[in-house]
Design an enzyme around this catalytic site. Sequence first.
Site, short mmCIF file in Angstrom:
data_model
loop_
_atom_site.label_atom_id
_atom_site.label_comp_id
_atom_site.label_asym_id
_atom_site.label_seq_id
_atom_site.Cartn_x
_atom_site.Cartn_y
_atom_site.Cartn_z
CG HIS A 179 41.51 40.99 36.88
ND1 HIS A 179 41.11 40.81 35.71
CD2 HIS A 179 42.72 41.13 36.92
CE1 HIS A 179 42.16 40.76 35.04
NE2 HIS A 179 43.19 40.98 35.47
CB CYS A 282 35.72 42.28 32.22
SG CYS A 282 36.06 41.34 33.60
#
Length: 292
Positions: A179, A282
Amino acid sequence: MSAQEIPAVAPTAERIQQHRRYLMCRPDHFTVSYSINPWMEPTRPTDTNKALRQWQTLFDTYLALGHEVELIDPIDGLPDMVYTANGGFVIDGRAYGAKFRFPERVPEGPAFMDWFRANGYEVVEPVEVNEGEGDFLLVGDTILAGTGFRSTGDSHREVGDVFGRDVVSLTLTDPRFYHLDTAIAVLDPVQGPGGVERANIAYLPAAFDEPSQGILRERYPDAIQVSDADGAVFGLNSASDGRNVIISPRATGFEAQLRERGYHPVLVDLSELLLGGGGIKCCTLELRGGSR
C-alpha cells in the site's frame, strides 16, 4: 512512550499542530488466519490481547494530543478491520468507499460505507478496486495514488472524478510495501498559517519504480528519504498532525530525521499488528469534514 508520558505540545514557528479527526476499530478479533501480504504467516502465533493493548496506546495517544477519534464496531470474522485506513477515503465530508482486492476483506467495504452513511457522510460507492487511504494520500490539493499490488490504476481516475482533484499515480514494486501508506508519510498539514500550502513528505525510494521515483524527486525535492531499514519496520506507516508524528520506535533513523526537521516524533509500538501487515497509519483513517 505511553499517552501519559507525552510532553505538553508548545506551538512553534516551524511546525504547526493541526486538529485531526480519525476513525479507528478495536482489534477484538485480530488474528492471522490467512496470508494476503508477505507479513502474514498463519502458522505464527498472534496475541490478540497484546494487539489490543498496543492499539489502546495509539488511541490514547491521539486523545492526549487533542485529536478526536471515532470508532467503528469490529465484526467477528473480519480480523483485518482494525486497519481502518483501507476502509475508504474521505475529503470534505464525502466518502469514497473501498472495494477490496482479496475476498477475505471484501465484506469490510460495505461495513465501512454503512458507518459513513450513518455518520452523515455522502458516500460514493466504488466501481474500481481500491483500498481507500491505504493507496490514496492527500498532499496539499493533490491526491497521491498507489498501484501495483492492491488498488487498480482505473481507481486513480475514479478517485479524481469523485473529488475533482489532480491525481498523481505512483507504482509500488516491493511486495512488502503493498500500500502507498507503507512507503510515503505525509508530514505537514494540508494548509499552513495564512492559507499557505505546505507539502512535506517522507518516502522510501526503493519501494517505487524508476518513473515514480523521478516524480517524487521532482515534486518534493525537500522530502525526507528514509533508509530501507526504517522502511522495513513500517517507519513510514505513520500519522502526522503537522508537528507530532506518531511512528514506530524501531524507526530510529527516521526519528532522528524528523527531529532535524523540527517535528516531534511520538513513539508507539504496534509490533503485534505488524504481524498482519499493518502499522500506525493502517489503523488510522482520517475523517476530513462531515457532520460534526
